[in-house]
Design a protein around this motif. Sequence first.
Motif, short mmCIF file in Angstrom:
data_model
loop_
_atom_site.label_atom_id
_atom_site.label_comp_id
_atom_site.label_asym_id
_atom_site.label_seq_id
_atom_site.Cartn_x
_atom_site.Cartn_y
_atom_site.Cartn_z
N GLN A 191 0.82 -1.21 0.00
CA GLN A 191 0.00 0.00 0.00
C GLN A 191 0.86 1.27 0.00
O GLN A 191 0.62 2.19 -0.79
CB GLN A 191 -0.93 0.02 1.21
N GLU B 84 1.04 4.08 -2.98
CA GLU B 84 0.76 5.50 -2.70
C GLU B 84 1.92 6.38 -3.18
O GLU B 84 1.71 7.43 -3.79
CB GLU B 84 0.52 5.72 -1.21
N GLN C 123 1.89 6.43 -7.02
CA GLN C 123 0.78 7.24 -7.53
C GLN C 123 1.10 8.73 -7.37
O GLN C 123 0.87 9.52 -8.29
CB GLN C 123 -0.53 6.90 -6.80
N SER D 124 -5.33 2.89 -2.98
CA SER D 124 -4.09 2.14 -2.69
C SER D 124 -4.35 0.97 -1.74
O SER D 124 -3.73 -0.08 -1.87
CB SER D 124 -3.03 3.07 -2.10
#
Length: 194
Positions: free
Chosen positions: A137, A141, A144, A155
């Motif tokens: 995750q 993040e 992104q 995420s």
Amino acid sequence: MSGRPKIFDNEAVIEKAADLFWSQGYEITSTEDLLRAMGIGKGSFYLAFKGGKKELYEKVLEKVSQKELNTLKDNIAKSLAPVEEIKKLFRSIAKAPKATNLKGCIFGNTLAEFSNNDAQIMQIAARHLKELETVFQLTIEQAQAAGQMQSKDDSHLLARYLITTWNGLGISRRLYPDPKALSGLIEMQLGILD
């Protein structure tokens, strides 16, 4: 009169035990199997692992978890394209020897083996997989935010998808241990990270 317990490298014997547990599972692996694999005597074993086989198994899970997570985190921290490190982790399954793939994932195996009979050991395995999910995750993040991924999906959802995929591969790699069969499947699943 019994002799002094043999002095041994704790890390080395835990690694040997890890390989045996991963190959055979907890229940099938006897204390005698462990003593032979680790090359230590019964007295030394119980001095080092007062809780016996169960304590050793817990230490194995903790050691394997720490090693795997630290390696992945280090690779991600050093990478200019952190999502590629996640992809490499998945692709490593396809590159693994057939004998390795036939063993599956030690943490998935543990969850399946202990789901009804030992909450403490099950929690150690579950904690590893949840920590792996968290690494996924945070990496997603980061990617992104840096514009390294086209996907703007949540995420947390993507990370949970990846951990679900990882767990599924723990079984699929046993069914299809051939690298070619696994590669196509893995690449299809990794498309979500583009």
